[in-house]
Write an enzyme that holds these catalytic residues in place. Structure first.
Site, PDB file in Angstrom:
ATOM      1  N   THR A  11       0.814  -1.225   0.000  1.00  0.00           N
ATOM      2  CA  THR A  11       0.000   0.000   0.000  1.00  0.00           C
ATOM      3  C   THR A  11       0.844   1.269   0.000  1.00  0.00           C
ATOM      4  O   THR A  11       0.310   2.364  -0.121  1.00  0.00           O
ATOM      5  CB  THR A  11      -0.903   0.016   1.249  1.00  0.00           C
ATOM      6  OG1 THR A  11      -0.050  -0.181   2.398  1.00  0.00           O
ATOM      7  CG2 THR A  11      -1.947  -1.078   1.201  1.00  0.00           C
ATOM      8  N   VAL A  14       6.297   2.808  -2.835  1.00  0.00           N
ATOM      9  CA  VAL A  14       7.104   1.865  -3.625  1.00  0.00           C
ATOM     10  C   VAL A  14       6.283   0.618  -3.949  1.00  0.00           C
ATOM     11  O   VAL A  14       6.310   0.120  -5.083  1.00  0.00           O
ATOM     12  CB  VAL A  14       8.408   1.491  -2.875  1.00  0.00           C
ATOM     13  CG1 VAL A  14       9.172   0.413  -3.627  1.00  0.00           C
ATOM     14  CG2 VAL A  14       9.281   2.725  -2.673  1.00  0.00           C
ATOM     15  N   SER A  39      -5.012  -5.295   7.391  1.00  0.00           N
ATOM     16  CA  SER A  39      -5.778  -5.423   6.146  1.00  0.00           C
ATOM     17  C   SER A  39      -7.094  -4.654   6.184  1.00  0.00           C
ATOM     18  O   SER A  39      -7.388  -3.878   5.286  1.00  0.00           O
ATOM     19  CB  SER A  39      -6.036  -6.899   5.843  1.00  0.00           C
ATOM     20  OG  SER A  39      -6.667  -7.500   6.944  1.00  0.00           O
ATOM     21  N   ARG A  98      21.624  -4.009   3.225  1.00  0.00           N
ATOM     22  CA  ARG A  98      22.476  -3.546   2.113  1.00  0.00           C
ATOM     23  C   ARG A  98      23.968  -3.647   2.399  1.00  0.00           C
ATOM     24  O   ARG A  98      24.772  -3.808   1.495  1.00  0.00           O
ATOM     25  CB  ARG A  98      22.164  -2.080   1.795  1.00  0.00           C
ATOM     26  CG  ARG A  98      20.832  -1.870   1.127  1.00  0.00           C
ATOM     27  CD  ARG A  98      20.625  -0.386   0.845  1.00  0.00           C
ATOM     28  NE  ARG A  98      19.262  -0.101   0.469  1.00  0.00           N
ATOM     29  CZ  ARG A  98      18.696   1.095   0.565  1.00  0.00           C
ATOM     30  NH1 ARG A  98      19.399   2.118   1.053  1.00  0.00           N
ATOM     31  NH2 ARG A  98      17.465   1.289   0.194  1.00  0.00           N
ATOM     32  N   CYS A 127      17.738   5.095  -3.338  1.00  0.00           N
ATOM     33  CA  CYS A 127      17.129   5.675  -4.554  1.00  0.00           C
ATOM     34  C   CYS A 127      18.065   6.616  -5.308  1.00  0.00           C
ATOM     35  O   CYS A 127      18.154   6.561  -6.539  1.00  0.00           O
ATOM     36  CB  CYS A 127      15.820   6.381  -4.187  1.00  0.00           C
ATOM     37  SG  CYS A 127      15.843   7.267  -2.625  1.00  0.00           S
ATOM     38  N   SER A 157       8.711  12.380  -2.094  1.00  0.00           N
ATOM     39  CA  SER A 157       8.190  11.006  -2.138  1.00  0.00           C
ATOM     40  C   SER A 157       9.248   9.999  -1.704  1.00  0.00           C
ATOM     41  O   SER A 157       8.908   8.876  -1.320  1.00  0.00           O
ATOM     42  CB  SER A 157       7.674  10.661  -3.533  1.00  0.00           C
ATOM     43  OG  SER A 157       8.730  10.756  -4.471  1.00  0.00           O
ATOM     44  N   GLY A 158      10.504  10.395  -1.732  1.00  0.00           N
ATOM     45  CA  GLY A 158      11.573   9.527  -1.234  1.00  0.00           C
ATOM     46  C   GLY A 158      11.401   9.200   0.236  1.00  0.00           C
ATOM     47  O   GLY A 158      11.954   8.220   0.733  1.00  0.00           O
ATOM     48  N   HIS A 240      14.409  12.470  -8.218  1.00  0.00           N
ATOM     49  CA  HIS A 240      15.623  12.900  -7.520  1.00  0.00           C
ATOM     50  C   HIS A 240      16.642  13.396  -8.545  1.00  0.00           C
ATOM     51  O   HIS A 240      16.745  12.840  -9.653  1.00  0.00           O
ATOM     52  CB  HIS A 240      16.270  11.716  -6.789  1.00  0.00           C
ATOM     53  CG  HIS A 240      15.533  11.260  -5.564  1.00  0.00           C
ATOM     54  ND1 HIS A 240      14.377  11.843  -5.099  1.00  0.00           N
ATOM     55  CD2 HIS A 240      15.822  10.250  -4.688  1.00  0.00           C
ATOM     56  CE1 HIS A 240      13.983  11.212  -3.989  1.00  0.00           C
ATOM     57  NE2 HIS A 240      14.840  10.249  -3.723  1.00  0.00           N
ATOM     58  N   ASN A 313      12.574   8.368  -8.502  1.00  0.00           N
ATOM     59  CA  ASN A 313      13.001   7.614  -7.313  1.00  0.00           C
ATOM     60  C   ASN A 313      12.087   6.439  -7.010  1.00  0.00           C
ATOM     61  O   ASN A 313      12.505   5.465  -6.376  1.00  0.00           O
ATOM     62  CB  ASN A 313      13.067   8.529  -6.086  1.00  0.00           C
ATOM     63  CG  ASN A 313      11.820   9.365  -5.904  1.00  0.00           C
ATOM     64  OD1 ASN A 313      11.549  10.246  -6.730  1.00  0.00           O
ATOM     65  ND2 ASN A 313      11.067   9.116  -4.855  1.00  0.00           N
TER      66      ASN A 313
HETATM   67  N1  LIG Z   1      10.079   6.200  -1.558  1.00  0.00           N
HETATM   68  C1  LIG Z   1      11.182   6.017  -2.255  1.00  0.00           C
HETATM   69  O1  LIG Z   1      11.515   6.789  -3.203  1.00  0.00           O
HETATM   70  C2  LIG Z   1      12.097   4.868  -1.930  1.00  0.00           C
HETATM   71  C3  LIG Z   1      13.162   4.611  -2.803  1.00  0.00           C
HETATM   72  C4  LIG Z   1      14.029   3.550  -2.499  1.00  0.00           C
HETATM   73  C5  LIG Z   1      13.819   2.792  -1.371  1.00  0.00           C
HETATM   74  N2  LIG Z   1      12.767   3.085  -0.557  1.00  0.00           N
HETATM   75  C6  LIG Z   1      12.573   2.241   0.614  1.00  0.00           C
HETATM   76  O2  LIG Z   1      11.430   1.415   0.341  1.00  0.00           O
HETATM   77  C7  LIG Z   1      10.726   1.156   1.548  1.00  0.00           C
HETATM   78  C8  LIG Z   1       9.277   1.613   1.366  1.00  0.00           C
HETATM   79  O3  LIG Z   1       9.250   2.998   1.137  1.00  0.00           O
HETATM   80  P1  LIG Z   1       7.902   3.783   0.763  1.00  0.00           P
HETATM   81  O4  LIG Z   1       8.346   5.121   0.324  1.00  0.00           O
HETATM   82  O5  LIG Z   1       7.048   2.980  -0.128  1.00  0.00           O
HETATM   83  O6  LIG Z   1       7.207   3.900   2.216  1.00  0.00           O
HETATM   84  P2  LIG Z   1       5.679   4.156   2.558  1.00  0.00           P
HETATM   85  O7  LIG Z   1       4.985   4.860   1.468  1.00  0.00           O
HETATM   86  O8  LIG Z   1       5.677   4.760   3.910  1.00  0.00           O
HETATM   87  O9  LIG Z   1       5.058   2.672   2.653  1.00  0.00           O
HETATM   88  C9  LIG Z   1       5.358   1.800   3.724  1.00  0.00           C
HETATM   89  C10 LIG Z   1       4.644   0.487   3.539  1.00  0.00           C
HETATM   90  O10 LIG Z   1       5.018  -0.361   4.654  1.00  0.00           O
HETATM   91  C11 LIG Z   1       3.822  -0.867   5.254  1.00  0.00           C
HETATM   92  N3  LIG Z   1       4.015  -1.087   6.698  1.00  0.00           N
HETATM   93  C12 LIG Z   1       4.219  -0.156   7.658  1.00  0.00           C
HETATM   94  N4  LIG Z   1       4.357  -0.755   8.864  1.00  0.00           N
HETATM   95  C13 LIG Z   1       4.222  -2.080   8.643  1.00  0.00           C
HETATM   96  C14 LIG Z   1       4.229  -3.218   9.487  1.00  0.00           C
HETATM   97  N5  LIG Z   1       4.458  -3.117  10.810  1.00  0.00           N
HETATM   98  N6  LIG Z   1       4.042  -4.433   8.937  1.00  0.00           N
HETATM   99  C15 LIG Z   1       3.820  -4.566   7.610  1.00  0.00           C
HETATM  100  N7  LIG Z   1       3.795  -3.518   6.741  1.00  0.00           N
HETATM  101  C16 LIG Z   1       4.001  -2.291   7.265  1.00  0.00           C
HETATM  102  C17 LIG Z   1       2.765   0.196   4.994  1.00  0.00           C
HETATM  103  O11 LIG Z   1       1.492  -0.406   5.118  1.00  0.00           O
HETATM  104  P3  LIG Z   1       0.206   0.329   5.734  1.00  0.00           P
HETATM  105  O12 LIG Z   1      -0.484   0.969   4.561  1.00  0.00           O
HETATM  106  O13 LIG Z   1      -0.563  -0.789   6.325  1.00  0.00           O
HETATM  107  O14 LIG Z   1       0.703   1.325   6.748  1.00  0.00           O
HETATM  108  C18 LIG Z   1       3.119   0.587   3.561  1.00  0.00           C
HETATM  109  O15 LIG Z   1       2.563  -0.350   2.687  1.00  0.00           O
HETATM  110  C19 LIG Z   1      11.497   1.884   2.654  1.00  0.00           C
HETATM  111  O16 LIG Z   1      12.441   1.014   3.235  1.00  0.00           O
HETATM  112  C20 LIG Z   1      12.224   2.972   1.887  1.00  0.00           C
HETATM  113  O17 LIG Z   1      13.387   3.406   2.551  1.00  0.00           O
HETATM  114  C21 LIG Z   1      11.913   4.095  -0.815  1.00  0.00           C
END
Ligand SMILES: NC(=O)c1ccc[n+]([C@@H]2O[C@H](COP(=O)([O-])OP(=O)(O)OC[C@H]3O[C@@H](n4cnc5c(N)ncnc54)[C@H](OP(=O)(O)O)[C@@H]3O)[C@@H](O)[C@H]2O)c1
Length: 343
Positions: A11, A14, A39, A98, A127, A157-158, A240, A313
């Site tokens: 959700t 990413v 869920s 990593r 990213c 968004s990062g 980015h 990103n």
């Molecule tokens: N955003 C970027 O540009 C980017 C780029 C490279 C890497 N990343 C990395 O990718 C990962 C995700 O980033 P994002 O930007 O997509 O973050 P995000 O938008 O905050 O999404 C986080 C996701 O994790 C889920 N989550 C949170 N707590 C949880 C738990 N206790 N158990 C299971 N699921 C849980 C959330 O679900 P709910 O909806 O249920 O809260 C949501 O689906 C991070 O490690 C980030 O550092 C991000």
């Protein structure tokens, strides 16, 4: 035959991007498990039909061939071993694994050969670093790199879905008055440039800056490479950018650099400044290519070259790279025969 695919963090920004890309790239998804924190009746759409989002549990990984992790470090730490024990191959977007010497950190166009050993856990890099390493790779291979100086300009968004909502809220409010500080007390994203991403380390750098240092070295396979990074958050939704200056083993004219980049998969040269053509965050958003331009000799040093990169990103900086990894990692698996893998 097709694969059973799970997305943990489906959700989030990413996770949602990954789901769309599985469809766009025609990944052979047989069955799908969408996992998140709770869920409570949520649904997402895939292949034209609704799929339920389940609370993550050990059962969620049963029979899964490929698990794409798109969640925070602590969540990855909790579930990676569970997924591996269930027999899944995991591609993890968090930074939790990593820096482990046994875990490959992969940009397929640079060091994708590491996937041929079919590891069951692969880390997807930071990213910004994916784009930086991709633009450095042809210079490193053809010429040799001695030192890298980089400043990043990273979109909000990062920082995930909540950060993006804070930017959007702050922009709306900030048209009338000073944008409010963030919920965590940090300086506003809106109408601001913030030289802090992730926590500060004892050495004065932020962890985001150290990720660029550690990960560039690991991806390029140059453990001693001198890298100095400054990372800033800018009020941009997606995309980015990075200003990079390299000291090379010999002098390189911009024309030669452009030719090296143009011949490298995953890179696209956008470099006609006189015609107003150079990479921007908006130009990169929604695309998979890393855009590179503004190439010029660094006038302050004899073997220096400066340039600029822009990338999406959420796509190449996260989901696209992860799915490219999966495509090559699973290429011996049923349903993936004959799929092209990049170098
Ligand atoms: N955003 C970027 O540009 C980017 C780029 C490279 C890497 N990343 C990395 O990718 C990962 C995700 O980033 P994002 O930007 O997509 O973050 P995000 O938008 O905050 O999404 C986080 C996701 O994790 C889920 N989550 C949170 N707590 C949880 C738990 N206790 N158990 C299971 N699921 C849980 C959330 O679900 P709910 O909806 O249920 O809260 C949501 O689906 C991070 O490690 C980030 O550092 C991000």
């Amino acid at each position: 035959m097709s694969q059973r695919v799970a997305i943990l963090g489906a959700t989030g920004l990413v996770g949602r991007t990954a789901l769309g890309l599985l469809e766009e790239r025609r990944y052979p998804v047989g069955d799908l498990r969408l996992l998140a924190s709770e869920s409570s009746g949520r649904e997402m759409t895939f292949g034209g039909r609704p799929w339920p989002v389940e609370a993550v549990s050990a059962r969620g990984f049963e029979g899964v061939d490929l698990a794409l992790f798109a969640c925070a470090n602590d969540v990855s730490q909790q579930w990676v071993e569970v997924a591996r024990l269930a027999g899944a191959r995991v591609v993890d977007n968090s930074s939790a694994f990593r820096y482990h010497p046994d875990v490959p950190l992969v940009v397929p166009e640079v060091n994708g050969a590491l996937l041929d050993a079919r590891p069951d856990l692969v880390a997807n890099p930071n990213c910004s670093t994916i784009a930086i390493a991709l633009a450095l790779a042809p210079l490193a291979r053809a010429v040799g790199i001695e030192r890298v100086e980089v400043a990043t300009y990273q979109s909000v968004s990062g920082g995930g879905a909540e950060a993006l909502e804070e930017l959007e809220r702050g922009v709306r409010l900030g048209l009338e008055r000073d944008p409010p500080p963030r919920a965590d007390g940090g300086p506003a994203f809106a109408f601001n440039v913030v030289p802090q991403i992730d926590r500060f380390e004892d050495n004065g750098y932020t962890r985001e800056e150290m990720k660029v240092v550690w990960e560039t070295r690991k991806i390029l396979g140059i453990p001693e490479l001198a890298v100095n990074a400054t990372a800033a958050r800018v009020p941009v939704r997606v995309g980015h950018c990075a200003a990079i200056t390299v000291a090379l083993a010999r002098a390189v004219e911009p024309e030669e650099a452009r030719a090296l980049w143009a011949a490298w998969p995953g890179l696209e040269v956008v470099d006609a400044p006189a015609a107003g053509r150079f990479p921007t965050a908006l130009m990169a958003a929604g695309r998979d290519a890393v855009l590179v331009g503004r190439a010029r000799r660094d006038l302050s040093q004899p073997r220096g070259l400066s340039f600029w990169v822009s990338s999406d990103n959420l796509r190449k900086g996260a989901a696209t790279n992860a799915i490219q990894i999966a495509e090559r990692l699973m290429s011996g698996a049923p349903g993936m025969a004959g799929r092209g893998a990049s170098r």
